[in-house]
Write a protein that holds these residues in place. Sequence first.
Motif, PDB file in Angstrom:
ATOM      1  N   UNK A  40     -15.900  22.222 -45.957  1.00 16.26           N
ATOM      2  CA  UNK A  40     -15.562  23.631 -45.750  1.00 16.26           C
ATOM      3  C   UNK A  40     -14.141  23.831 -46.244  1.00 16.26           C
ATOM      4  N   UNK A  41     -13.935  24.681 -47.223  1.00 19.37           N
ATOM      5  CA  UNK A  41     -12.616  24.867 -47.808  1.00 19.37           C
ATOM      6  C   UNK A  41     -11.712  25.661 -46.871  1.00 19.37           C
ATOM      7  N   UNK A  42     -10.413  25.518 -47.112  1.00 17.38           N
ATOM      8  CA  UNK A  42      -9.446  26.281 -46.314  1.00 17.38           C
ATOM      9  C   UNK A  42      -9.664  27.791 -46.506  1.00 17.38           C
ATOM     10  N   UNK A  43      -9.974  28.203 -47.746  1.00  9.67           N
ATOM     11  CA  UNK A  43     -10.175  29.630 -47.990  1.00  9.67           C
ATOM     12  C   UNK A  43     -11.352  30.170 -47.186  1.00  9.67           C
ATOM     13  N   UNK A  60      -6.266  18.612 -50.265  1.00  9.66           N
ATOM     14  CA  UNK A  60      -6.079  19.792 -51.111  1.00  9.66           C
ATOM     15  C   UNK A  60      -7.315  20.695 -51.169  1.00  9.66           C
ATOM     16  N   UNK A  61      -8.283  20.478 -50.264  1.00  7.46           N
ATOM     17  CA  UNK A  61      -9.504  21.285 -50.299  1.00  7.46           C
ATOM     18  C   UNK A  61      -9.805  21.898 -48.945  1.00  7.46           C
ATOM     19  N   UNK A  62     -10.081  21.050 -47.946  1.00  7.89           N
ATOM     20  CA  UNK A  62     -10.437  21.587 -46.644  1.00  7.89           C
ATOM     21  C   UNK A  62     -10.817  20.489 -45.671  1.00  7.89           C
ATOM     22  N   UNK A  63     -11.884  20.683 -44.899  1.00  9.36           N
ATOM     23  CA  UNK A  63     -12.263  19.751 -43.857  1.00  9.36           C
ATOM     24  C   UNK A  63     -13.793  19.589 -43.839  1.00  9.36           C
ATOM     25  N   UNK A  64     -14.253  18.473 -43.220  1.00 10.54           N
ATOM     26  CA  UNK A  64     -15.677  18.205 -43.078  1.00 10.54           C
ATOM     27  C   UNK A  64     -15.933  17.626 -41.695  1.00 10.54           C
ATOM     28  N   UNK A  65     -16.938  18.163 -41.011  1.00  8.94           N
ATOM     29  CA  UNK A  65     -17.321  17.656 -39.700  1.00  8.94           C
ATOM     30  C   UNK A  65     -18.344  16.539 -39.908  1.00  8.94           C
ATOM     31  N   UNK A  66     -17.986  15.315 -39.471  1.00  8.17           N
ATOM     32  CA  UNK A  66     -18.822  14.150 -39.722  1.00  8.17           C
ATOM     33  C   UNK A  66     -19.839  13.895 -38.609  1.00  8.17           C
ATOM     34  N   UNK A  67     -19.519  14.272 -37.402  1.00  5.49           N
ATOM     35  CA  UNK A  67     -20.400  13.977 -36.275  1.00  5.49           C
ATOM     36  C   UNK A  67     -21.629  14.878 -36.298  1.00  5.49           C
ATOM     37  N   UNK A  68     -22.784  14.394 -35.774  1.00  3.12           N
ATOM     38  CA  UNK A  68     -23.994  15.230 -35.713  1.00  3.12           C
ATOM     39  C   UNK A  68     -23.818  16.385 -34.731  1.00  3.12           C
ATOM     40  N   UNK A  69     -24.470  17.503 -35.056  1.00  4.54           N
ATOM     41  CA  UNK A  69     -24.365  18.713 -34.241  1.00  4.54           C
ATOM     42  C   UNK A  69     -25.740  19.063 -33.698  1.00  4.54           C
ATOM     43  N   UNK A  70     -25.823  19.271 -32.367  1.00  3.84           N
ATOM     44  CA  UNK A  70     -27.084  19.628 -31.726  1.00  3.84           C
ATOM     45  C   UNK A  70     -26.853  20.829 -30.821  1.00  3.84           C
ATOM     46  N   UNK A  97     -13.668  14.841 -37.497  1.00  5.71           N
ATOM     47  CA  UNK A  97     -13.250  15.772 -38.552  1.00  5.71           C
ATOM     48  C   UNK A  97     -12.503  15.002 -39.627  1.00  5.71           C
ATOM     49  N   UNK A  98     -12.967  15.132 -40.841  1.00 10.27           N
ATOM     50  CA  UNK A  98     -12.339  14.454 -41.981  1.00 10.27           C
ATOM     51  C   UNK A  98     -11.564  15.478 -42.807  1.00 10.27           C
ATOM     52  N   UNK A  99     -10.327  15.147 -43.188  1.00  9.22           N
ATOM     53  CA  UNK A  99      -9.513  15.994 -44.053  1.00  9.22           C
ATOM     54  C   UNK A  99      -9.816  15.666 -45.514  1.00  9.22           C
ATOM     55  N   UNK A 100     -10.188  16.684 -46.264  1.00 14.20           N
ATOM     56  CA  UNK A 100     -10.417  16.531 -47.705  1.00 14.20           C
ATOM     57  C   UNK A 100      -9.155  17.036 -48.400  1.00 14.20           C
TER      58      UNK A 100
END
Length: 777
Positions: free
Chosen positions: A58-61, A107-117, A102-105
């Motif tokens: 998911x980008x910062x924008x 110069x782009x944004x972030x990614x949630x690594x854990x499963x969501x239920x 949460x992983x920081x990408x």
Amino acid sequence: METIDSAPLLTDRLHIGDCLIVLPSREVQAPGARRPARLTPKAIGVLLVLARGAGNVITRDELFAQVWPDTLPTNDVLTQAVTQLRKALSAGGTFPEGQEYIETIAKTGYRLLAPVTWETGEEQSPETGEPPVPEADGPVSSAVAPMPAAQVVADLPGQQKNRGFWRQARRRLLLAVGLLLLCSSVTMAWLLWHRPVKETALDAATADGTGVIGSPERPYRLITARQGFGTFPALSPDGALVAFADESDGGSTLKVQSTGSATSATLVEAPPEAIDRFPAWSPDGREIAFARFRRDGGCEVLVIGATGGNARRATVCDGAEMLSFNWTPDGRGLVFGSMTGSHGAPGIRRLDLATGRWTALDYERGEGDFDYAPRYSPDGRQLGFTRNPQLGAVWVMAASGGAARRVTGGSVEMRGWGWLGDDAIVFGRRVDSESRLYQVDLGSGLLKDLGVDDAQSPSVAGMGKLLAFVHRAPQFGLFRIPLDHPERKERLFASSGRDAQPMIAPDGQQLVFNSSRSGAFALWWARLGQPDSLHPVEGLRPEARQSPDWSADSQQVLVSGRDDTGQPGIYEVTPEQGQWKRLPIPVSEPLQAIYGPASNLFFVIGREGQGPVTLSLFDRAGGNWRRLAQVPGASQVRYDHRTQRVLFTRLAEGGLWSADANLSPSSFRELSGEVPSRWRFRTWAVGNDGMVTYLHQEAGCSVQMRRLDLSQAPRCLEAKAASATNGFSVSPDGDAVYVALAVADGTDIGIMPVPQTVSRPLLGVLKWLPALGKPDS
């Protein structure tokens, strides 16, 4: 209004990894944590966006667009929200700060690594809304706990019958309340639908869409109509009178007039060789404090009755630059911003008028911060001020001091501010080729453009409902002024727009400048002597706060600008071809960049979050931007290729400093202790021969050039027309300067009603009115 996603949620509870998130209470229940963590509304908004795109970047924008709509947030607010999420998700765990979630990408944004239920609504009983009792041999849902044994034992036949009765009664009561709310919503919608439609200014310009009545009415009116300059307006507490400085004929005289456009009257006559400025009304409206400046550099703050008479001295302020003051809520003293000179002091202070005693306010401030224009809120509980107004923001704290918080975003050129009640402020700032007024709600942080062109220096009546401001709509043109014969100045590429920041290339043949000549503010390029070569750089949105900088080979320029969301950036432009690209400089808010001694070295002025503005040396070799050195508090930078030294000004004080190309602290030298001044920190330039020139205004000369590298008598380049303060350049041979001069100029005092904060509707039906096809105003 904050909107995250229009799609409905399954329930108000979800699992992310081993953590349970309860949305109504914004709580995160992490395994092993002593207590649930409470998130801020913005942090929970970021979490929802990441959860809906779990596993994707998911980008910062995207996050800014969904969590902070209609605002201009800085990167640090998103960083703070992610930091809070990481701490909450990892509470009681073994991994530090939630990195497994949460992983920081970069110069782009972030990614949630854990499963969501998401917990499904089917697990709720349709009859009672309570969790059902699981079957003896069936699995227990992870989202619903089994019924406690004590509750099973208590369900005897008689008690079950009572519980059934009360459940039916509760259902009927809830049904009745729901029908009542539905009826009230439908009634309100019907009333709003059939209420008279308010006619807008544009609608009033025509008669039933068939005839022309006149021009649309402006949201303001001008109450002064004279040649010259009306500046520093101050409304009386009841909004009936406005005091201002009339700066016609080279002087400055304080005048008072009615807000109903009556003829003004002189409040006090300034003695010869003195000018009066900065009027401020006392809370009871009986007195006016003002500053008197003498030509020899001295000044004093005086207090006079609102109807005139003899003025009494409050304090002296000799040598004070950027003087600012206002009244205390009780009317017994004045509050001053940071002051220079022998009678000055850093930080905000109070002056008791009866005793003449100064009291320094105890609050948080950096060593290099210059706090300007302090003003108490109408209820006297808060104190606001602008910090480093050349590239700063408005800050607010308790009236007694302590911690201050920033309420406006970005490092901008502030043009005055005032309180709109106790919960909002209005401020002026430079944007593109003009200054505009903006309203900020202190609770939500929402920013609103007041729709007034060319406006600055707002003043609000403490007891009334009026807003006064300075309306200035100058036209600037580009000129080449020969230093040997200034009277032979030549206008370049004339237009009816506003031209500024003419920067001549090292080859002496190309010129870039900013202009609104096409109706939109843009960067323009041309070859001198070839008018047909003139064209804009399409798609680039330059920023007027800093001048472009040419590369040594005259092929490219560095330009400060902003993207479509208003985020600042540095762009490398090939102007002749109209090509440009954004440079990935690792600074959250870059303000200026210039080329260094080599093609891979850049000097950058910028800010990280709410930290100080700094000057940094970057090496971009190999595409990796590395910070090599840093200097805090710089406001403008230039590189002298001939002497291989860096020249820069500072936010906290006037003057000019130099350093070697490596920004070694041992190489710092003060070249000038007085100029450039803080307000004219951009009105200096470096020639190819090492000549350092500074433009300023003196009595009888609107544009006077002074050499800062040599002891040389000043030279008057223009007697009447003022120069722009945001940049000029020197020809490569040192024979001429390229500068923007005022072709037409002047100011008036404008008056408009104070914008009212729109109250939030009690019922949600109002938000659907636009979809009904009828305007609601």
